[in-house]
Write a protein that holds these residues in place. Structure first.
Motif, mmCIF file in Angstrom:
data_model
loop_
_atom_site.group_PDB
_atom_site.id
_atom_site.type_symbol
_atom_site.label_atom_id
_atom_site.label_comp_id
_atom_site.label_asym_id
_atom_site.label_seq_id
_atom_site.Cartn_x
_atom_site.Cartn_y
_atom_site.Cartn_z
ATOM 1 N N THR A 1 0.857 -1.190 0.000
ATOM 2 C CA THR A 1 0.000 0.000 0.000
ATOM 3 C C THR A 1 0.885 1.229 0.000
ATOM 4 O O THR A 1 1.744 1.383 0.885
ATOM 5 C CB THR A 1 -0.928 0.015 1.225
ATOM 6 N N GLY A 2 0.692 2.092 -0.993
ATOM 7 C CA GLY A 2 1.485 3.309 -1.102
ATOM 8 C C GLY A 2 1.036 4.372 -0.114
ATOM 9 O O GLY A 2 0.021 4.232 0.574
ATOM 10 N N THR A 3 1.794 5.430 -0.065
ATOM 11 C CA THR A 3 1.460 6.545 0.815
ATOM 12 C C THR A 3 0.427 7.448 0.147
ATOM 13 O O THR A 3 0.161 7.346 -1.046
ATOM 14 C CB THR A 3 2.718 7.363 1.170
ATOM 15 N N ALA A 4 -0.132 8.353 0.918
ATOM 16 C CA ALA A 4 -1.161 9.270 0.428
ATOM 17 C C ALA A 4 -0.542 10.419 -0.365
ATOM 18 O O ALA A 4 0.479 10.982 0.028
ATOM 19 C CB ALA A 4 -1.947 9.826 1.603
ATOM 20 N N PHE A 5 -1.192 10.750 -1.495
ATOM 21 C CA PHE A 5 -0.804 11.888 -2.315
ATOM 22 C C PHE A 5 -2.008 12.795 -2.501
ATOM 23 O O PHE A 5 -3.139 12.316 -2.571
ATOM 24 C CB PHE A 5 -0.269 11.429 -3.678
ATOM 25 N N LYS A 6 -1.769 14.070 -2.612
ATOM 26 C CA LYS A 6 -2.843 15.049 -2.736
ATOM 27 C C LYS A 6 -3.614 14.857 -4.039
ATOM 28 O O LYS A 6 -3.022 14.762 -5.105
ATOM 29 C CB LYS A 6 -2.279 16.467 -2.679
ATOM 30 N N GLY A 7 -4.941 14.813 -3.924
ATOM 31 C CA GLY A 7 -5.811 14.725 -5.084
ATOM 32 C C GLY A 7 -6.426 16.078 -5.399
ATOM 33 O O GLY A 7 -6.114 17.086 -4.750
ATOM 34 N N ASP A 8 -7.300 16.112 -6.391
ATOM 35 C CA ASP A 8 -7.939 17.361 -6.822
ATOM 36 C C ASP A 8 -8.670 18.074 -5.689
ATOM 37 O O ASP A 8 -8.659 19.288 -5.606
ATOM 38 C CB ASP A 8 -8.920 17.086 -7.962
ATOM 39 N N GLY A 9 -9.333 17.302 -4.828
ATOM 40 C CA GLY A 9 -10.080 17.898 -3.731
ATOM 41 C C GLY A 9 -9.206 18.670 -2.759
ATOM 42 O O GLY A 9 -9.648 19.646 -2.147
ATOM 43 N N PHE A 10 -7.953 18.282 -2.624
ATOM 44 C CA PHE A 10 -7.032 18.985 -1.746
ATOM 45 C C PHE A 10 -6.837 20.424 -2.217
ATOM 46 O O PHE A 10 -6.712 21.338 -1.415
ATOM 47 C CB PHE A 10 -5.678 18.261 -1.690
ATOM 48 N N TYR A 11 -6.800 20.598 -3.530
ATOM 49 C CA TYR A 11 -6.561 21.917 -4.119
ATOM 50 C C TYR A 11 -7.843 22.688 -4.393
ATOM 51 O O TYR A 11 -7.800 23.789 -4.926
ATOM 52 C CB TYR A 11 -5.764 21.759 -5.425
ATOM 53 N N GLY A 12 -8.994 22.108 -4.070
ATOM 54 C CA GLY A 12 -10.271 22.788 -4.272
ATOM 55 C C GLY A 12 -10.719 22.836 -5.716
ATOM 56 O O GLY A 12 -11.564 23.648 -6.084
ATOM 57 N N ARG A 13 -10.184 21.966 -6.557
ATOM 58 C CA ARG A 13 -10.590 21.940 -7.967
ATOM 59 C C ARG A 13 -11.963 21.295 -8.090
ATOM 60 O O ARG A 13 -12.293 20.347 -7.396
ATOM 61 C CB ARG A 13 -9.584 21.163 -8.796
ATOM 62 N N SER A 14 -12.746 21.786 -9.025
ATOM 63 C CA SER A 14 -14.116 21.283 -9.163
ATOM 64 C C SER A 14 -14.269 20.181 -10.204
ATOM 65 O O SER A 14 -15.277 19.489 -10.210
ATOM 66 C CB SER A 14 -15.054 22.439 -9.507
ATOM 67 N N ASP A 15 -13.288 19.985 -11.103
ATOM 68 C CA ASP A 15 -13.479 18.979 -12.158
ATOM 69 C C ASP A 15 -13.211 17.558 -11.673
ATOM 70 O O ASP A 15 -13.795 16.605 -12.171
ATOM 71 C CB ASP A 15 -12.643 19.291 -13.402
ATOM 72 N N GLY A 16 -12.336 17.364 -10.705
ATOM 73 C CA GLY A 16 -12.071 16.048 -10.130
ATOM 74 C C GLY A 16 -11.440 15.042 -11.075
ATOM 75 O O GLY A 16 -11.432 13.850 -10.801
ATOM 76 N N ILE A 17 -10.886 15.480 -12.189
ATOM 77 C CA ILE A 17 -10.318 14.554 -13.173
ATOM 78 C C ILE A 17 -8.903 14.152 -12.763
ATOM 79 O O ILE A 17 -8.048 14.998 -12.517
ATOM 80 C CB ILE A 17 -10.312 15.176 -14.585
ATOM 81 N N HIS A 18 -8.689 12.828 -12.696
ATOM 82 C CA HIS A 18 -7.387 12.254 -12.375
ATOM 83 C C HIS A 18 -7.042 11.236 -13.458
ATOM 84 O O HIS A 18 -7.926 10.576 -13.997
ATOM 85 C CB HIS A 18 -7.420 11.513 -11.040
ATOM 86 N N THR A 19 -5.770 11.090 -13.736
ATOM 87 C CA THR A 19 -5.286 10.070 -14.674
ATOM 88 C C THR A 19 -4.158 9.307 -13.994
ATOM 89 O O THR A 19 -3.303 9.915 -13.351
ATOM 90 C CB THR A 19 -4.759 10.722 -15.969
ATOM 91 N N VAL A 20 -4.187 7.976 -14.122
ATOM 92 C CA VAL A 20 -3.094 7.165 -13.608
ATOM 93 C C VAL A 20 -2.456 6.400 -14.759
ATOM 94 O O VAL A 20 -3.129 5.996 -15.707
ATOM 95 C CB VAL A 20 -3.531 6.167 -12.514
ATOM 96 N N GLN A 21 -1.140 6.264 -14.684
ATOM 97 C CA GLN A 21 -0.390 5.464 -15.645
ATOM 98 C C GLN A 21 0.328 4.365 -14.880
ATOM 99 O O GLN A 21 1.080 4.639 -13.944
ATOM 100 C CB GLN A 21 0.632 6.295 -16.402
ATOM 101 N N TYR A 22 0.054 3.118 -15.281
ATOM 102 C CA TYR A 22 0.690 1.957 -14.676
ATOM 103 C C TYR A 22 1.778 1.475 -15.622
ATOM 104 O O TYR A 22 1.534 1.324 -16.811
ATOM 105 C CB TYR A 22 -0.307 0.805 -14.505
ATOM 106 N N ASP A 23 2.960 1.175 -15.102
ATOM 107 C CA ASP A 23 4.040 0.566 -15.877
ATOM 108 C C ASP A 23 4.390 -0.761 -15.223
ATOM 109 O O ASP A 23 4.881 -0.787 -14.090
ATOM 110 C CB ASP A 23 5.263 1.487 -15.924
ATOM 111 N N TYR A 24 4.112 -1.867 -15.950
ATOM 112 C CA TYR A 24 4.261 -3.216 -15.419
ATOM 113 C C TYR A 24 5.279 -4.019 -16.222
ATOM 114 O O TYR A 24 5.498 -3.767 -17.398
ATOM 115 C CB TYR A 24 2.952 -3.989 -15.524
#
Length: 112
Positions: free
Chosen positions: A23-46
């Motif tokens: 389990t990784g550590t916590a990172f700031k998401g859109d809600g932390f910055y007060g953004r209203s769009d809430g769009i996140h993108t993740v890239q996995y490299d396996y």
């Protein structure tokens, strides 16, 4: 302003077919910055990855373990390469959790 961070660094399985959870550590998401769009993108490299990757989020400012919930789940069977997925939500914090039996995660990156 957009942010891009590595939320899980290289994890390599010991190649003994046991199930390992990281389990990784916590990172700031859109809600932390007060953004209203809430769009996140993740890239996995396996590399030869067999397992499940879960992106978790929380709405709590100072979360405890019980505050986290699953947002996005991906299951792979011996996958090598990169994958990109989007998810939406005004999560204050975001983290990655992997449970795998083989291979490695080179990185998981979060963009928002």
């Amino acid at each position: 302003m957009a942010y891009s961070e590595t939320i899980l660094t290289t994890q390599t399985h010991p190649a003994d077919s046991t199930s390992v959870t990281v389990t990784g550590t916590a990172f700031k998401g859109d809600g932390f910055y007060g953004r209203s769009d809430g769009i996140h993108t993740v890239q996995y490299d396996y590399s030869s990855y067999i397992g499940t990757t879960v992106i978790q989020g929380t709405l709590a400012k100072s979360p405890v373990e019980a505050d986290w919930f699953d947002v996005l789940t991906t299951t792979e069977s011996s996958f090598t390469g990169a994958k990109i997925q989007n998810f939406t939500g005004n999560y204050v914090w975001v983290r990655a959790k992997i449970t795998y039996t083989n291979g490695s995660v080179t990185s998981i990156r979060l963009n928002h």
